[in-house]
Design an enzyme around this catalytic site. Structure first.
Site, mmCIF file in Angstrom:
data_model
loop_
_atom_site.group_PDB
_atom_site.id
_atom_site.type_symbol
_atom_site.label_atom_id
_atom_site.label_comp_id
_atom_site.label_asym_id
_atom_site.label_seq_id
_atom_site.Cartn_x
_atom_site.Cartn_y
_atom_site.Cartn_z
ATOM 1 N N PHE A 112 0.853 -1.182 0.000
ATOM 2 C CA PHE A 112 0.000 0.000 0.000
ATOM 3 C C PHE A 112 0.898 1.244 0.000
ATOM 4 O O PHE A 112 1.853 1.311 0.776
ATOM 5 C CB PHE A 112 -0.890 -0.040 1.239
ATOM 6 C CG PHE A 112 -1.978 0.992 1.246
ATOM 7 C CD1 PHE A 112 -3.121 0.813 0.487
ATOM 8 C CD2 PHE A 112 -1.859 2.134 2.012
ATOM 9 C CE1 PHE A 112 -4.135 1.754 0.496
ATOM 10 C CE2 PHE A 112 -2.872 3.090 2.021
ATOM 11 C CZ PHE A 112 -4.013 2.897 1.268
ATOM 12 N N ASP A 183 2.335 -6.191 7.628
ATOM 13 C CA ASP A 183 1.144 -5.359 7.704
ATOM 14 C C ASP A 183 -0.055 -6.277 7.448
ATOM 15 O O ASP A 183 -0.136 -6.927 6.392
ATOM 16 C CB ASP A 183 1.223 -4.237 6.657
ATOM 17 C CG ASP A 183 0.100 -3.223 6.825
ATOM 18 O OD1 ASP A 183 -1.013 -3.644 7.224
ATOM 19 O OD2 ASP A 183 0.318 -2.035 6.555
ATOM 20 N N TYR A 208 -10.695 -0.634 10.891
ATOM 21 C CA TYR A 208 -11.939 -0.132 10.274
ATOM 22 C C TYR A 208 -12.312 -0.936 9.038
ATOM 23 O O TYR A 208 -13.359 -0.714 8.459
ATOM 24 C CB TYR A 208 -11.808 1.362 9.927
ATOM 25 C CG TYR A 208 -10.548 1.721 9.191
ATOM 26 C CD1 TYR A 208 -10.419 1.466 7.833
ATOM 27 C CD2 TYR A 208 -9.468 2.302 9.860
ATOM 28 C CE1 TYR A 208 -9.250 1.768 7.158
ATOM 29 C CE2 TYR A 208 -8.295 2.610 9.196
ATOM 30 C CZ TYR A 208 -8.184 2.332 7.848
ATOM 31 O OH TYR A 208 -7.025 2.623 7.184
ATOM 32 N N LYS A 209 -11.427 -1.863 8.615
ATOM 33 C CA LYS A 209 -11.747 -2.700 7.459
ATOM 34 C C LYS A 209 -12.545 -3.911 7.950
ATOM 35 O O LYS A 209 -13.716 -3.776 8.274
ATOM 36 C CB LYS A 209 -10.455 -3.085 6.723
ATOM 37 C CG LYS A 209 -9.809 -1.858 6.063
ATOM 38 C CD LYS A 209 -8.416 -2.093 5.515
ATOM 39 C CE LYS A 209 -7.883 -0.788 4.892
ATOM 40 N NZ LYS A 209 -6.442 -0.781 4.660
ATOM 41 N N ARG A 355 -12.860 -3.694 -7.282
ATOM 42 C CA ARG A 355 -12.513 -4.531 -6.144
ATOM 43 C C ARG A 355 -13.773 -4.911 -5.357
ATOM 44 O O ARG A 355 -14.615 -4.061 -5.075
ATOM 45 C CB ARG A 355 -11.572 -3.694 -5.272
ATOM 46 C CG ARG A 355 -10.813 -4.427 -4.233
ATOM 47 C CD ARG A 355 -9.726 -3.520 -3.679
ATOM 48 N NE ARG A 355 -10.295 -2.437 -2.866
ATOM 49 C CZ ARG A 355 -9.662 -1.907 -1.810
ATOM 50 N NH1 ARG A 355 -8.481 -2.343 -1.438
ATOM 51 N NH2 ARG A 355 -10.219 -0.931 -1.125
#
Ligand SMILES: *Cc1c(COP(=O)(O)O)cnc(C)c1O
Length: 396
Positions: A112, A183, A208-209, A355
């Site tokens: 990311f 990560d 939060y995912k 996605r």
């Protein structure tokens, strides 16, 4: 797979098939009440007394333990706070300090961007020949050598869903004398993770995912227990101090994982996360993984049959894929907007990736079929080819 579903425990808007829980998880039904209580009973009534009386100050470790259970981390090895970008910085800086004679941070081009930017910023600050080296994800193993101080990777690629083998890469990093930072942004709550078994030194991730803590929810950091009392936290904030309320002029790191705390914890978001974590207490991660793979396989098969315009961008082999499926389409942004307008919510990642995330706690086989029906309609009738779907918003 009915036993995995907890769909009745989430608030999901009517008519929406939510395939974006990999980006922002939906809200569990009990969260509004908990928020009401923390705001009205704790903040409003206890005022500053809340830090002691409502246990606010202990929340980062307490909630860290509940996140730790999901990722194979022993009690007391995970702490919550800040955002993931900050936690990446801490883990990376602490990792570099463990190998003072080495100068290279190794990562991959599937990482990311924020993780790479943070690394760039850190090597710029360190100077002295420090370097961030990025290679293609499939070349990571070959690039691990004796000059590498830290290998920093995200287990699951945010774009394609391609999954690294944590245990094997960690072993290779260690064989070369490097420190390993993982990560877990797209792993925690998405698939089984065995942090202790992987033997990595550091891990970080957000909540939060897949963990449904709400927008801006706190991140976590894991430090392998044998290192927790010696690592240097880099961001030496007062709440990572051994005795914050002595107000010493000099920094003394706190015991164990406490030293990775920085400043005042986000109590309201921690309360939302603590509430959301209750849903995970009885979730069997192997069963969740099996259900996620079944949904993804169904999705790929049905999309490929119904919408040949889309090209699979994710690995076909489910074992090397996380919990998302991506397709490439030249007009992916417009197509995703057309889907969202019809209640199928995924997202778009430049330049051409559509996605879709699979979260078996609230997505089932009938949702997948419904989504594919709408995808087929949008693609086969060119419904995306409309000016209103081509205006880029700030967040894609
Ligand atoms: C989502 C994500 C981030 C986001 O970082 P924040 O500081 O929480 O905005 C960082 N890294 C990875 C790998 C991610 O997937």
């Amino acid at each position: 797979m009915a036993e995995i579903s907890k769909k009745d425990q989430f608030i999901l808007p009517e008519g929406v098939v939510y395939l974006d829980g990999n980006s922002l998880g939906p809200m569990p039904k009990t969260v509004p009440q908990r928020m009401q209580s923390v705001v009205a009973d704790e903040w409003a009534q206890l005022l500053i007394g809340g830090w002691n009386k409502a246990g606010w100050m202990a929340m980062p470790e307490q909630v860290g333990d509940s996140v730790g259970r999901l990722i194979g981390a022993p009690k007391g090895s995970v702490v919550m706070g800040d955002t993931l970008s900050i936690k990446v910085y801490q883990a990376l800086a602490a990792g570099v300090k463990l190998r003072p004679e080495r100068r290279v941070i190794l990562s991959d081009t599937g990482n990311f961007p924020s993780d790479l930017y943070i690394a760039e910023g850190l090597v710029g600050l360190l100077g002295q020949g420090y370097e961030l080296r990025t290679v293609a994800p499939e070349d990571v193993a070959d690039a691990i050598g004796e000059e590498i101080a830290v290998v920093m990777l995200t287990e699951v690629d945010y774009r394609t869903g391609r999954k690294h083998d944590m245990k094997t890469i960690t072993e290779m990093a260690h064989a070369a004398g490097a420190v390993m930072v993982w990560d877990l942004a797209h792993s925690a709550g998405a698939l089984p993770v065995d942090l202790a078994g992987s033997n990595c030194e550091f891990a970080v991730g957000c909540t939060y995912k897949y963990l449904n803590s709400g927008p801006g929810g706190p991140a976590f950091i894991y430090v392998r227990p044998d290192l927790a009392d010696t690592v240097e936290p880099a961001l030496a904030g007062w709440l990572g101090h051994a005795r914050p309320f002595d107000f010493d002029l000099n920094y003394t790191p706190g015991a164990g994982i406490e030293r990775m705390r920085v400043g005042t914890p986000p109590v309201l978001q921690l309360a939302a996360l603590e509430e959301s974590m209750k849903l995970w207490e009885d979730v069997d991660m192997d069963a969740l993984r099996a259900a996620s793979i079944a949904l993804q396989e169904q999705f790929i098969e049905e999309v490929e049959a119904a919408a040949p315009q889309l090209t699979l961008a994710s690995p076909r082999d489910a074992q090397v894929r996380g919990s998302q499926v991506s397709f490439r389409f030249e007009h992916g942004y417009a197509a995703m907007q057309a889907l969202i307008a019809r209640g199928v919510v995924g997202d778009f990642r430049a330049p051409d990736i559509m996605r879709f995330g699979f979260t078996p706690l609230y997505i089932d086989a009938s949702d997948v079929s419904k989504a594919v029906g709408i995808i087929a309609d949008v693609m086969n009738n060119d419904l995306w080819d409309d000016a209103q779907y081509k205006v880029r918003s700030r967040v894609t």
